[in-house]
Design a protein around this motif. Structure first.
Motif, mmCIF file in Angstrom:
data_model
loop_
_atom_site.group_PDB
_atom_site.id
_atom_site.type_symbol
_atom_site.label_atom_id
_atom_site.label_comp_id
_atom_site.label_asym_id
_atom_site.label_seq_id
_atom_site.Cartn_x
_atom_site.Cartn_y
_atom_site.Cartn_z
ATOM 1 N N VAL A 1 29.225 32.609 44.592
ATOM 2 C CA VAL A 1 29.468 33.783 45.615
ATOM 3 C C VAL A 1 30.781 33.828 46.218
ATOM 4 O O VAL A 1 31.446 34.737 46.136
ATOM 5 C CB VAL A 1 28.422 34.049 46.582
ATOM 6 N N ASP A 2 31.247 32.712 46.723
ATOM 7 C CA ASP A 2 32.608 32.309 47.481
ATOM 8 C C ASP A 2 33.548 32.757 46.460
ATOM 9 O O ASP A 2 34.696 33.316 46.683
ATOM 10 C CB ASP A 2 32.779 31.131 47.935
ATOM 11 N N TRP A 3 33.568 32.135 45.219
ATOM 12 C CA TRP A 3 34.393 32.382 43.880
ATOM 13 C C TRP A 3 34.622 33.867 43.688
ATOM 14 O O TRP A 3 35.818 34.232 43.514
ATOM 15 C CB TRP A 3 33.956 31.836 42.685
ATOM 16 N N LEU A 4 33.550 34.765 43.672
ATOM 17 C CA LEU A 4 33.797 36.346 43.571
ATOM 18 C C LEU A 4 34.088 36.771 44.863
ATOM 19 O O LEU A 4 35.278 37.565 44.627
ATOM 20 C CB LEU A 4 32.480 36.638 43.343
ATOM 21 N N VAL A 5 33.630 36.306 45.908
ATOM 22 C CA VAL A 5 34.246 37.062 47.403
ATOM 23 C C VAL A 5 35.569 36.900 47.609
ATOM 24 O O VAL A 5 36.331 37.870 48.231
ATOM 25 C CB VAL A 5 33.189 36.808 48.221
ATOM 26 N N ASP A 6 36.040 35.763 47.124
ATOM 27 C CA ASP A 6 37.721 35.286 47.267
ATOM 28 C C ASP A 6 38.424 36.180 46.500
ATOM 29 O O ASP A 6 39.820 35.946 46.196
ATOM 30 C CB ASP A 6 37.965 33.772 46.963
ATOM 31 N N GLY A 7 37.863 37.185 45.679
ATOM 32 C CA GLY A 7 38.933 37.949 44.791
ATOM 33 C C GLY A 7 38.940 37.531 43.462
ATOM 34 O O GLY A 7 40.046 38.098 42.605
ATOM 35 N N ASN A 8 38.352 36.719 43.129
ATOM 36 C CA ASN A 8 38.415 36.243 41.845
ATOM 37 C C ASN A 8 37.357 36.704 40.801
ATOM 38 O O ASN A 8 37.046 36.487 39.472
ATOM 39 C CB ASN A 8 37.926 34.555 41.605
ATOM 40 N N TYR A 9 36.883 38.155 41.020
ATOM 41 C CA TYR A 9 35.925 38.770 40.246
ATOM 42 C C TYR A 9 36.675 39.280 39.083
ATOM 43 O O TYR A 9 36.217 40.175 38.254
ATOM 44 C CB TYR A 9 35.070 39.719 41.201
ATOM 45 N N HIS A 10 37.940 39.038 38.655
ATOM 46 C CA HIS A 10 38.402 39.410 37.567
ATOM 47 C C HIS A 10 38.165 38.482 36.308
ATOM 48 O O HIS A 10 38.379 38.613 35.388
ATOM 49 C CB HIS A 10 40.244 39.675 37.994
#
Length: 175
Positions: A1-10
Motif C-alpha cells: 500500500v505504501d508503495w502505491l500511496v507514495d506515487g508509484n502506481y505507474h
C-alpha cells in the motif's frame, strides 16, 4: 500500500487471475477507503501468462504442471472457503440474541477462531509465494497477447449487457 500511496502506481501490479484483485481494489479499496485507482493497463495476470503457454489457468494445476516448489495449499483453501460462508447460529447464540434483541432476526455469523485465522493467514502467505513463483517462471505476454488480455479485461469489467425490454417482450410472447 505504501508503495502505491507514495506515487508509484505507474508501475505494474500483478496477481493470478488479476480480475478478482482488480474488482476488490476498485470496488472496496478505492470506493470505500480512498486508495489510489490503478488503471486496467497497469495490471498483469499470471493466469493469462500460463494460458498463453497452454498451461492450466488454475494456480495449483499450473504450478504442478511446472513442478513448482511453491504450490497452492488445498487444505488452506478449504479453511478459506469455510470462513467466507455464513453458518447457522448455534442454539445458545440464538437464545442469547433473542433475549437481548426480542423480535429481531439473528445477524449473519461466520466460522471464526484464532486457529482458523492462523490457518487462513498461512494459506494467504503460501498463495502469494505460489503466485510469485509461477509468475517468475513464465515469460511475459507478447505485445499482441497483452492487447488481447487488456480487451478481455475491459469487456469483463463492462459486463454482459441485456435489453430488458426485449427480454420482457420475449417472456410475454412465450407465455
Amino acid at each position: 500500500v505504501d508503495w502505491l500511496v507514495d506515487g508509484n502506481y505507474h508501475r505494474l501490479v500483478e496477481a493470478h487471475s488479476a480480475f478478482f484483485e482488480r474488482c476488490i481494489w476498485q470496488n472496496i479499496l478505492v470506493a470505500r477507503y480512498g486508495f489510489p485507482p490503478i488503471p486496467p493497463t497497469q495490471w498483469r495476470c499470471s493466469a493469462a501468462k500460463a494460458a498463453a503457454l497452454a498451461l492450466p489457468r488454475n494456480l495449483r494445476d499450473a504450478g504442478s504442471a511446472l513442478d513448482m516448489h511453491f504450490v497452492k495449499d488445498t487444505d488452506g483453501r478449504k479453511v478459506m472457503m469455510k470462513m467466507t460462508k455464513p453458518r447457522k447460529p448455534r442454539k445458545k447464540e440464538r437464545e442469547e440474541w433473542a433475549a437481548l434483541h426480542p423480535g429481531q432476526p439473528h445477524p449473519v455469523v461466520y466460522w471464526e477462531s484464532e486457529e482458523l485465522r492462523e490457518q487462513l493467514y498461512a494459506y494467504n502467505r503460501q498463495d502469494v509465494l505460489a503466485e510469485e513463483a509461477l509468475s517468475q517462471a513464465l515469460p511475459d505476454l507478447s505485445a499482441d497477447e497483452e492487447r488481447v488480455y487488456q480487451l478481455d479485461q475491459i469487456m469483463n469489467e463492462r459486463g454482459f449487457q441485456l435489453d430488458q425490454e426485449a427480454v420482457q417482450t420475449a417472456l410475454r410472447l412465450l407465455a
